[in-house]
Motif scaffolding. Structure first.
Motif, PDB file in Angstrom:
ATOM      1  N   PRO A 299      19.722  41.495  40.292  1.00 58.05           N
ATOM      2  CA  PRO A 299      20.769  40.721  40.978  1.00 58.05           C
ATOM      3  C   PRO A 299      21.879  40.305  40.024  1.00 58.05           C
ATOM      4  O   PRO A 299      21.644  40.028  38.852  1.00 58.05           O
ATOM      5  N   GLU A 300      23.093  40.277  40.539  1.00 57.62           N
ATOM      6  CA  GLU A 300      24.244  39.887  39.732  1.00 57.62           C
ATOM      7  C   GLU A 300      24.453  38.382  39.706  1.00 57.62           C
ATOM      8  O   GLU A 300      25.200  37.871  38.874  1.00 57.62           O
ATOM      9  N   GLN A 301      23.843  37.658  40.614  1.00 55.20           N
ATOM     10  CA  GLN A 301      23.973  36.202  40.646  1.00 55.20           C
ATOM     11  C   GLN A 301      22.678  35.591  41.136  1.00 55.20           C
ATOM     12  O   GLN A 301      21.824  36.266  41.718  1.00 55.20           O
ATOM     13  N   ARG A 302      22.531  34.305  40.906  1.00 51.37           N
ATOM     14  CA  ARG A 302      21.353  33.591  41.370  1.00 51.37           C
ATOM     15  C   ARG A 302      21.544  33.187  42.832  1.00 51.37           C
ATOM     16  O   ARG A 302      22.586  32.654  43.200  1.00 51.37           O
ATOM     17  N   ILE A 303      20.509  33.444  43.620  1.00 52.61           N
ATOM     18  CA  ILE A 303      20.490  33.049  45.021  1.00 52.61           C
ATOM     19  C   ILE A 303      19.108  32.487  45.329  1.00 52.61           C
ATOM     20  O   ILE A 303      18.094  33.024  44.873  1.00 52.61           O
ATOM     21  N   VAL A 304      19.070  31.413  46.087  1.00 50.53           N
ATOM     22  CA  VAL A 304      17.801  30.911  46.605  1.00 50.53           C
ATOM     23  C   VAL A 304      17.661  31.403  48.038  1.00 50.53           C
ATOM     24  O   VAL A 304      18.461  31.053  48.913  1.00 50.53           O
ATOM     25  N   TRP A 305      16.662  32.238  48.282  1.00 48.82           N
ATOM     26  CA  TRP A 305      16.395  32.758  49.622  1.00 48.82           C
ATOM     27  C   TRP A 305      15.401  31.807  50.284  1.00 48.82           C
ATOM     28  O   TRP A 305      14.256  31.675  49.853  1.00 48.82           O
ATOM     29  N   LEU A 306      15.846  31.140  51.325  1.00 46.31           N
ATOM     30  CA  LEU A 306      15.050  30.106  51.984  1.00 46.31           C
ATOM     31  C   LEU A 306      14.566  30.598  53.345  1.00 46.31           C
ATOM     32  O   LEU A 306      15.349  30.750  54.287  1.00 46.31           O
ATOM     33  N   LEU A 493      17.722  22.474  47.268  1.00 42.59           N
ATOM     34  CA  LEU A 493      17.673  23.797  46.643  1.00 42.59           C
ATOM     35  C   LEU A 493      19.060  24.296  46.254  1.00 42.59           C
ATOM     36  O   LEU A 493      19.184  25.145  45.363  1.00 42.59           O
ATOM     37  N   SER A 494      20.104  23.778  46.896  1.00 42.97           N
ATOM     38  CA  SER A 494      21.459  24.192  46.509  1.00 42.97           C
ATOM     39  C   SER A 494      21.833  23.687  45.124  1.00 42.97           C
ATOM     40  O   SER A 494      22.853  24.094  44.574  1.00 42.97           O
ATOM     41  N   HIS A 495      21.026  22.807  44.548  1.00 44.39           N
ATOM     42  CA  HIS A 495      21.234  22.383  43.159  1.00 44.39           C
ATOM     43  C   HIS A 495      21.149  23.571  42.202  1.00 44.39           C
ATOM     44  O   HIS A 495      21.797  23.574  41.152  1.00 44.39           O
ATOM     45  N   PHE A 496      20.363  24.613  42.561  1.00 38.72           N
ATOM     46  CA  PHE A 496      20.109  25.733  41.658  1.00 38.72           C
ATOM     47  C   PHE A 496      21.076  26.900  41.869  1.00 38.72           C
ATOM     48  O   PHE A 496      21.427  27.583  40.914  1.00 38.72           O
TER      49      PHE A 496
END
Length: 560
Positions: A299-306, A493-496
């Motif tokens: 992945p090119e960026q960090r994503i939190v999949w919820l 979780l949007s903190h990350f």
């Protein structure tokens, strides 16, 4: 002599004796002065004897367990391409058989779920002279059970029998592989059971739901579908499967050139080969075309999949990335790194996330072992909904620490010893030996691999382990997947990173997104109480008018 004179003499004698006693007392020395009483001193008590030493009070010195090499494997091949691997172990009159097809979940292609259903249908649909019930009864008459398991890279048909029933067991395996009946009624029942399983999992299993997204993101390809990107089939995909789908999978993948037969136990190679030829020499079929396993794109960026699970009291948290290929020589050091991080109750994750911070019911790390791609490295934690953000932070902290500083001598020594010595328990049973022989075949590893692996693990030092941690546990953009109540945990979780919310009951399609907000608190706010129902004013029953008919009371409903 008169009585008077006798009395006089008696009195005179008594007086004389009394005077004599008085004179003797007067001449005696005076008594000594009284002395103070002397306190009695107790004699010294001998100290009690020391108790015998407890042999279990101290652990044994660190060392290397006695060697027990993996049993030797005899190889042969039939003219039709079926490979035979025989492990002779004559401790008991038992034989374990595994017919291994080198096609599993990864062979589903455009029909997710077909390998699992078709594999099970080989047995459940009946085979040869036996229908489904007769096939099960025939296995039971041998004191055995016939089982089929479908894994990522293989489908395994297994049975264990006594030595005298080797030929009968091979007849069952031969019928299942060469003459499956594919009974339509059994297909319908099997498909319905699978549909119910995945529908229930989508509703009730946080681990299943999060794994569906985790593998999709780990094995992401820009223009194609990676064979490992399907963790399981979705209900909509299973709905599309037909009996013809299963027959196509069978014709392509269940062939002698795509199979290996493992026979372990009380049998010599010559007997095993002769019995195998009797049953399988007429089996025909070519090896399926090779699948394409392109390298996944990081992945090119960090994503939190919820993955949204409304009103869930708990969350499942995964942090993952990809390591080296399974056959890499760095595997022993990678396994030791994983053991130090989260391989057991002595691992850092357990001691920190669970014991010190009290953020997880269970937490660990693991290494998957696919045959044709980089291995997934997965950290996991199950936690309370309110603490989901804190648990994710704890996993990321430990992932960073393992690749930022060398492990201690004690950690390396404990991991090395555990990985080396515990292997002895993995070859304790005949079934385990048969399964490990299958593993060598599926992963394409040499016969002496397990012995070399133990030797390499024993030689590990801090530098080798730290090098593996720096190379493969330092993840720039780890895959982060959480299954839980989106209404409560999306903001923390949007903190990350950016949060993408997914609905597991609608084909896991991405939905609402939240932008990254580093100022968000990690702990979720308490759940708001449900609003109380409005009070209903009491009603006063009206008295029926005189002469009015009164309706009879309704009869109670019958219990079903």
């Amino acid at each position: 002599m008169s009585s008077l004179s006798l009395s006089f003499r008696s009195v005179t004698r008594q007086v004389s004796l009394g005077a004599l006693f008085v004179a003797a007392a007067a001449c005696a020395s005076p008594p000594p002065p009284a002395q103070a009483p002397v306190a009695k001193v107790a004699p010294p008590v001998a100290p009690p004897a020391a108790p015998p030493a407890d042999p279990l009070a101290t652990p044994p010195p660190a060392g290397v367990a006695a060697d027990k090499p993996f049993p030797s494997i005899s190889h042969s091949k039939l003219d039709n391409g079926l490979e035979l691997r025989v492990v002779t172990r004559k401790n008991y009159p038992i034989i374990e058989l595994r017919l291994v097809l080198f096609s599993g979940v990864a062979s589903d292609g455009a029909e997710p779920g077909v390998a699992s259903i078709a594999g099970e249908l080989l047995k459940a649909g009946g085979a040869g002279q036996w229908n489904a019930a007769d096939l099960a009864e025939r296995a039971e008459s041998l004191g055995a059970s016939l089982s089929v398991s479908t894994e990522r890279d293989s489908t395994r048909i297994s049975i264990a029998v006594t030595t005298a029933d080797l030929d009968a067991a091979l007849d069952l395996l031969g019928a299942v592989a060469q003459k499956p009946r594919f009974a339509p009624v059994e297909f319908d029942k099997l498909k319905q059971r699978e549909l119910e399983r995945v529908r229930n999992a989508a509703k009730a299993s946080a681990g299943w739901a999060s794994s569906m997204v985790l593998y999709r993101e780990l094995f992401d390809l820009p223009t194609a579908v990676h064979p490992y990107s399907h963790y399981d089939a979705k209900p909509s995909e299973l709905d599309k499967l037909t009996l013809a789908s299963c027959k196509r999978w069978y014709q392509t993948n269940v062939t002698p050139k795509n199979a290996t037969l493992v026979i372990a136990g009380d049998v010599d190679p010559e007997t095993a080969e002769a019995a195998t030829k009797r049953v399988f020499s007429g089996w025909k079929g070519e090896k399926p075309n090779g699948q394409v396993f392109n390298a996944p794109v990081p992945p090119e960026q960090r994503i939190v999949w919820l993955v949204d699970r409304p009103h869930a009291a708990q969350s499942q948290v995964y942090v993952a990335g990809l390591g080296p290929e399974r056959a890499s020589p760095v595997w022993p050091a990678l396994a030791a790194t994983n053991q130090i991080l989260g391989g057991g109750v002595a691992g850092r994750l357990f001691l920190d996330v669970r014991e010190k911070r009290s953020l997880a019911y269970g937490t660990s790390s693991s290494l998957e072992e696919p045959a044709h791609s980089p291995v997934p490295i997965v950290l996991s934690a199950g936690t309370q909904t309110a603490k989901t953000g804190l648990a994710l932070q704890a996993l990321l902290d430990n992932l960073d620490k393992i690749s930022s500083a060398p492990p201690t001598d004690a950690e390396v020594g404990m991991a090395s010893r555990y990985l080396s010595d515990s292997f002895l328990f993995r070859i304790e049973t005949l079934a385990a030996v048969a399964d490990l022989t299958v593993k060598l075949a599926v992963l394409g590893l040499p016969d002496d691999y397990f012995d070399d692996y133990r030797h390499a693990v024993r030689k590990l030092d801090n530098a080798a382990v730290f090098d593996a941690a720096q190379r493969y546990f330092k993840l720039k953009n780890p895959i982060m997947v959480v299954a839980g109540d989106a209404a409560r945990i999306a903001l923390p979780l949007s903190h990350f990173a950016k949060v993408v919310i997914i609905d597991p009951q609608h084909d896991f399609q991405p939905g609402k997104e939240l932008p990254m907000d580093v100022n968000q608190a990690l702990e979720a706010a308490p759940e708001a109480p449900a609003p109380a129902a409005p009070a209903t004013p009491p009603t006063t029953a009206k008295k029926p008018a005189a002469g009015a008919a009164v309706a009879p009371a309704a009869a109670p409903a019958k219990k079903k």
